[in-house]
Design a protein around this motif. Structure first.
Motif, PDB file in Angstrom:
ATOM      1  N   LYS A  20      30.394  23.959  38.258  1.00  0.00           N
ATOM      2  CA  LYS A  20      29.812  22.969  39.181  1.00  0.00           C
ATOM      3  C   LYS A  20      30.666  22.753  40.419  1.00  0.00           C
ATOM      4  O   LYS A  20      30.199  22.285  41.444  1.00  0.00           O
ATOM      5  CB  LYS A  20      29.624  21.628  38.456  1.00  0.00           C
ATOM      6  CG  LYS A  20      28.495  21.631  37.441  1.00  0.00           C
ATOM      7  CD  LYS A  20      27.138  21.398  38.072  1.00  0.00           C
ATOM      8  CE  LYS A  20      26.948  19.985  38.503  1.00  0.00           C
ATOM      9  NZ  LYS A  20      25.578  19.729  39.000  1.00  0.00           N
ATOM     10  N   ASP A 102      26.396  18.797  30.101  1.00  0.00           N
ATOM     11  CA  ASP A 102      27.515  18.804  31.060  1.00  0.00           C
ATOM     12  C   ASP A 102      28.213  20.159  31.138  1.00  0.00           C
ATOM     13  O   ASP A 102      29.353  20.243  31.599  1.00  0.00           O
ATOM     14  CB  ASP A 102      28.544  17.714  30.701  1.00  0.00           C
ATOM     15  CG  ASP A 102      27.942  16.323  30.712  1.00  0.00           C
ATOM     16  OD1 ASP A 102      27.110  16.063  31.602  1.00  0.00           O
ATOM     17  OD2 ASP A 102      28.285  15.530  29.825  1.00  0.00           O
ATOM     18  N   GLN A 103      27.545  21.206  30.673  1.00  0.00           N
ATOM     19  CA  GLN A 103      28.103  22.565  30.779  1.00  0.00           C
ATOM     20  C   GLN A 103      27.095  23.422  31.544  1.00  0.00           C
ATOM     21  O   GLN A 103      26.247  24.079  30.952  1.00  0.00           O
ATOM     22  CB  GLN A 103      28.384  23.154  29.398  1.00  0.00           C
ATOM     23  CG  GLN A 103      29.577  22.517  28.692  1.00  0.00           C
ATOM     24  CD  GLN A 103      29.895  23.223  27.388  1.00  0.00           C
ATOM     25  OE1 GLN A 103      29.018  23.434  26.561  1.00  0.00           O
ATOM     26  NE2 GLN A 103      31.159  23.593  27.209  1.00  0.00           N
ATOM     27  N   GLU A 104      27.189  23.349  32.834  1.00  0.00           N
ATOM     28  CA  GLU A 104      26.252  24.054  33.702  1.00  0.00           C
ATOM     29  C   GLU A 104      27.009  25.078  34.538  1.00  0.00           C
ATOM     30  O   GLU A 104      28.073  24.793  35.085  1.00  0.00           O
ATOM     31  CB  GLU A 104      25.525  23.061  34.616  1.00  0.00           C
ATOM     32  CG  GLU A 104      24.759  21.975  33.869  1.00  0.00           C
ATOM     33  CD  GLU A 104      24.152  20.961  34.812  1.00  0.00           C
ATOM     34  OE1 GLU A 104      23.940  21.323  35.991  1.00  0.00           O
ATOM     35  OE2 GLU A 104      23.901  19.832  34.392  1.00  0.00           O
TER      36      GLU A 104
END
Length: 321
Positions: A20, A102-104
């Protein structure tokens, strides 16, 4: 699963994986030759992509990556003009990768479209030859061979039968030429190396034939013994039986096929090495693949590599004193 696994399907191309913060967390560069037009320098794990992507692409690339983090994906093909060289056709694929809350991440794959286009042209050409030119002599051979089953054949004299067999042979040679053409097409740029075997085998009085095709064995037996009646020729259509024979017998020469179901020729050669059986081997195979010929040279026992069909002229130097 490792994040790089998401890009494994593009193993023949270059890929980058961003988090991110737009930092690179994984990458693979397949070839720097054409990728150099897209990058200003080699990437480093942890640095933002703006540090290594060519400045003229940074703004548009950043916008696309931002949209990817919102769930979109892009497939962009761009032709780059290069002075005094052929245009470079690049395909950039941007895909979001969500591995958990939350792991993009975003995967960027750079595909050499020139290579892809050339491969498609090659497949088209290969397909045309296989479906058109290759089919013609095959159907002719099938038609000619079916005539041998006609009742009228019993009344034909030898000259007519010879004429029929000559026609079949002519079609078979056409078929063989087309197969060689297909092989050259698929192996462009890879020259067939002459076999770097040792000297001619001397006084081969005891010869072993190993080929799963019993008809091939019979034909080779006939060719060898027709002009060499003093030769002892044993034939095996099962390699394991041939290995058992070698426990108590030591032929001077082994003529070995490669493509066999029970044990292929490569496994047979390895078995000879493991058992410390030192007998000269000549590969007799229908393959015309240059890679197979090169591989054969890695075995010390292999002295030559002959392509089927085997003729008396081909084997004279192997079996004569």
């Amino acid at each position: 699963m490792k994040l790089s696994a998401h890009c494994d399907c593009y193993a023949d191309n270059s890929y980058f994986l961003f988090n991110k913060k737009n930092q690179i967390i994984s990458f693979r560069i397949h070839s720097t030759e054409k990728l150099g037009y897209f990058l200003d320098k080699n990437p480093v794990i942890g640095e933002p992509f703006v540090e290594f992507i060519s400045q003229k692409y940074v703004k548009s690339f950043s916008d696309l990556v931002a949209e990817c983090f919102e769930g979109k994906s892009f497939n962009i093909e761009n032709r780059l003009k290069v002075q005094d060289k052929e245009d470079v056709l690049m395909q950039v694929v941007l895909t979001p990768v969500f591995t958990g809350p939350d792991q993009e991440f975003v995967a960027c794959t750079i595909i050499d479209s020139n290579r892809k286009t050339n491969q498609m042209k090659l497949l088209d050409e290969y397909s045309h030859l296989a479906s058109h030119d290759l089919r013609a002599p095959i159907t002719n051979i099938l038609s000619l061979s079916s005539m041998l089953n006609y009742p009228e054949m019993d009344s034909l004299d030898t000259s007519k039968i010879r004429e029929l067999l000559t026609d079949i042979n002519f079609q078979a040679e056409k078929l063989d030429d087309i197969i060689k053409m297909l092989n050259r097409l698929i192996n462009k740029g890879e020259a067939t190396k002459e076999f770097a075997g040792e000297a001619t085998v001397i006084d081969s009085k005891h010869i072993m034939l190993v080929d799963d095709d019993s008809l091939t064995n019979k034909l080779h037996h006939m060719i060898i013994t027709k002009h060499n009646k003093n030769k002892r020729v044993v034939q095996f259509d099962r390699p394991l039986l041939a290995l058992n024979y070698l426990k108590e017998n030591h032929p001077d020469l082994i003529l070995l096929d490669l493509n066999m179901p029970e044990m292929d020729g490569w496994a047979f050669l390895r078995a000879l090495e493991e058992r410390n059986i030192k007998i000269d081997v000549v590969i007799i195979s229908s393959t015309i693949d240059p890679a197979e010929r090169s591989r054969a040279q890695s075995f010390k026992s292999v002295k030559d590599f002959l392509t089927k069909p085997l003729t008396y002229d081909k084997i004279k130097h192997l079996v004569d004193n």
